[in-house]
Structure formats: C-alpha cells, structure tokens
Design a protein around this motif. Sequence first.
Motif, mmCIF file in Angstrom:
data_model
loop_
_atom_site.group_PDB
_atom_site.id
_atom_site.type_symbol
_atom_site.label_atom_id
_atom_site.label_comp_id
_atom_site.label_asym_id
_atom_site.label_seq_id
_atom_site.Cartn_x
_atom_site.Cartn_y
_atom_site.Cartn_z
ATOM 1 N N ALA A 37 7.653 12.360 -12.402
ATOM 2 C CA ALA A 37 7.894 11.984 -11.009
ATOM 3 C C ALA A 37 8.476 10.588 -10.867
ATOM 4 O O ALA A 37 9.264 10.330 -9.956
ATOM 5 C CB ALA A 37 6.596 12.099 -10.211
ATOM 6 N N ILE A 38 8.125 9.691 -11.754
ATOM 7 C CA ILE A 38 8.555 8.297 -11.620
ATOM 8 C C ILE A 38 9.768 7.959 -12.468
ATOM 9 O O ILE A 38 10.441 6.947 -12.256
ATOM 10 C CB ILE A 38 7.380 7.342 -11.964
ATOM 11 C CG1 ILE A 38 7.608 5.969 -11.329
ATOM 12 C CG2 ILE A 38 7.215 7.222 -13.481
ATOM 13 C CD1 ILE A 38 6.430 5.037 -11.449
ATOM 14 N N LEU A 61 5.058 9.017 -5.860
ATOM 15 C CA LEU A 61 5.896 8.522 -6.950
ATOM 16 C C LEU A 61 7.347 8.980 -6.777
ATOM 17 O O LEU A 61 8.281 8.222 -7.038
ATOM 18 C CB LEU A 61 5.348 8.993 -8.295
ATOM 19 C CG LEU A 61 4.003 8.389 -8.712
ATOM 20 C CD1 LEU A 61 3.492 9.042 -9.991
ATOM 21 C CD2 LEU A 61 4.127 6.880 -8.906
ATOM 22 N N VAL A 62 7.535 10.198 -6.329
ATOM 23 C CA VAL A 62 8.892 10.699 -6.081
ATOM 24 C C VAL A 62 9.550 9.883 -4.974
ATOM 25 O O VAL A 62 10.752 9.590 -5.021
ATOM 26 C CB VAL A 62 8.867 12.198 -5.703
ATOM 27 C CG1 VAL A 62 10.259 12.674 -5.276
ATOM 28 C CG2 VAL A 62 8.382 13.032 -6.885
ATOM 29 N N ALA A 63 8.760 9.481 -3.970
ATOM 30 C CA ALA A 63 9.303 8.654 -2.882
ATOM 31 C C ALA A 63 9.764 7.291 -3.400
ATOM 32 O O ALA A 63 10.617 6.648 -2.786
ATOM 33 C CB ALA A 63 8.256 8.473 -1.798
ATOM 34 N N ASN A 86 10.559 0.410 -0.201
ATOM 35 C CA ASN A 86 10.575 -0.392 -1.428
ATOM 36 C C ASN A 86 11.349 0.271 -2.558
ATOM 37 O O ASN A 86 11.506 -0.319 -3.635
ATOM 38 C CB ASN A 86 9.139 -0.679 -1.888
ATOM 39 C CG ASN A 86 8.414 -1.624 -0.949
ATOM 40 O OD1 ASN A 86 8.999 -2.574 -0.449
ATOM 41 N ND2 ASN A 86 7.142 -1.372 -0.692
ATOM 42 N N ASN A 87 11.825 1.485 -2.317
ATOM 43 C CA ASN A 87 12.637 2.192 -3.308
ATOM 44 C C ASN A 87 13.971 1.446 -3.449
ATOM 45 O O ASN A 87 14.643 1.179 -2.455
ATOM 46 C CB ASN A 87 12.878 3.630 -2.835
ATOM 47 C CG ASN A 87 13.536 4.493 -3.894
ATOM 48 O OD1 ASN A 87 14.412 4.046 -4.623
ATOM 49 N ND2 ASN A 87 13.122 5.748 -3.964
ATOM 50 N N PRO A 88 14.376 1.084 -4.674
ATOM 51 C CA PRO A 88 15.636 0.341 -4.857
ATOM 52 C C PRO A 88 16.850 1.010 -4.225
ATOM 53 O O PRO A 88 17.787 0.328 -3.803
ATOM 54 C CB PRO A 88 15.782 0.285 -6.387
ATOM 55 C CG PRO A 88 14.391 0.432 -6.911
ATOM 56 C CD PRO A 88 13.694 1.347 -5.955
ATOM 57 N N VAL A 89 16.800 2.318 -4.102
ATOM 58 C CA VAL A 89 17.963 3.020 -3.552
ATOM 59 C C VAL A 89 18.102 2.788 -2.044
ATOM 60 O O VAL A 89 19.194 2.940 -1.488
ATOM 61 C CB VAL A 89 17.877 4.540 -3.856
ATOM 62 C CG1 VAL A 89 16.921 5.241 -2.894
ATOM 63 C CG2 VAL A 89 19.254 5.194 -3.788
#
Length: 332
Positions: A37-38, A61-63, A86-89
Amino acid sequence: MSKRKIGKGSMDVTIEQLRASTISTTGDLEAANPQIAIDPNTNPQLLRKIATASNWELRRLVASNPNTPTDALWQLGIDFPEAVLNNPVFEILQIEQLQLAAEIPHATLTSLLQCDCVPRNLMEYAVDRQDYSLWLAVAYNPQTPSTLLENLARKSRRQDRELIRAVAAHPNAPQHLLAEIIDISESVAQVVAENAKTSLDVLTKILKKYAQANDPTFPTLVALHPLLSAGLLMQMYLAPSEAAARSLWLAKQITTESTQLVELAHTDWTVLRLAVVRHPNTPSTTIEQIWDRVQLARIAHTQMDRLIYDSFAVNSNTSTRIRSELRKLLTW
C-alpha cells in the motif's frame, strides 16, 4: 524495507510482488499488506483496488502513496484528508492544474477544508463559491486567516446563525469584526464573550449592551473570560469581593491543581462554581458535588440555565450520570 526473495537470478521476486500479483489476478484484497500500500512503485491500478479495502490502515497508506490514481485519491480524501494533503503528489497536482479546487469532488473538498494544513488557495476558492457547507468548513478551521473570516461574515445573512457563530468563536477573528457582530443577537454576543481572544474593549461593549439587572448571563460570561484578572473583575464590578475575585482568577488558570480546585468549590458564588466545573483538572467527584448543589431540576429555559448546564457539558471529567441528565435538560 527488507524484502525476502523467492527463486534465483533474474527470476527472483519478492513476496510483496507475489502478493501484488495475487491481488491483481484474483481481486483478493486479503493479500494486501502495508508494504504494498505504501510502496510508490506499486501499480496504480492495484492501489485503486486496495483503496476499496475494508482495512482502514491500508486505505490510509494508499491515500499517502504518490502513485495512487487521482480519482481514488479524491475518494480517499473524504476519510483521510490530511494524508491526501501531505501526499507529495498533491503539490504536483496544484502546479499542473491551476483550477485544481474546481476538480475536487464536493465531499472531498469539504473534508480537506477542515484540516489545519489545507492550502490557503483552497480556502479562498471555497469562500468565493456560493456554497454554505464549504463556508462552514472554512469557518470551523482553526487556521483560517482573519481576512477570510471577514469575507464570510460579510457574506452571511443574519439568519445564518451557525456560520456567524463559527466566525464569532474563531481565534483569528479580528476585534473590529467581533465588535460589529455582537449587535446581531444575544446568542452571537454570547459566543463572542466566550472567545478567549476577545479583547477587553469588546467585552465591555457586550456588558453595556446586554447586561440586565435581572439576568446574570452576560456578567457571568465576561467574568469567566480568561483575560479578566482579579483587579479587572473588581474594576468592572463583576466580583462580590477582592477575595472572591482572586479565587475566580485562580480557578481560571490552567495550571491550578486539583487540590486547589476542590477547595475553591466550597463557595456559594455561582460564577466561581462554574469556573471550577469548567476546569480540566477538577476531579469528577467535585463536579458531581457541584452538580447536586446547582442543578435547576428542570429543563433549561433561560440563557443562564443554558450557561450553567453547558459548563458541565464541556468538561471531559463530567460523569456519565450527569451527561445523561444533561441530554434530557438541554432541549434547545
């Protein structure tokens, strides 16, 4: 992250790769694990499948995974807004899509707006829309800047009590705005009086406008305000004596110990009792004793009744018994 391998040479595969293959082939999400997932190298389509799993931690974790497809990311953002922000994307998406906010589904945007780390441009977009639910999400965010709070107050109609009360309670609400909105209604003025950041000048205006000889609600609210020292309490005639003023000041200090609060509870002055009831260090047994002494034994029907009952409701140390009785009494 260590990876156990199976096989030799160019045929070597990790256990995670085997599990990923199993999920892709069979759709069996039970084979998913945190490593898959990560892992940013996990296939996006596989991440989309894991995003529908019942396992809460896997979905979180997928988020956070930058390889997660955007549509799946938005769906996950409803339950995991901070992980998405907070996801880099997310930063990349903002650069690539100048109107990103308009592309985010409404439910997801509402959830994102409630996070402390939400970008200001998303807040500005929400305030510019004619969407009440988005306005509320911005108003309830503790990081909303004062300029946006002013915009919300200007947009709010007088009957939009929830929105204007949220602005009135906000720690970033500018003082000139608080001074203006106290004229809307007594209920809004009460929220302003309970705002810890409200200035002495605004508190004084509230007293002048709403204090009545036969209703102690506003004098009580102002006396309970953390800004008012013992000296100010006496200057504003909000304490019956210097000793009472000093006791109230002590009861309002976050550092006051439980033993001191137990002693302060032995008073006939309602304001001091409420300060003790509100304090997070007050023991449950002391709250019980005060409840038995001050409860009105009837449904709250005045603002002062409501203030008394609310003081018990806000303390996490209040017992289940009292909370059960409060649910019956607080009917409006």
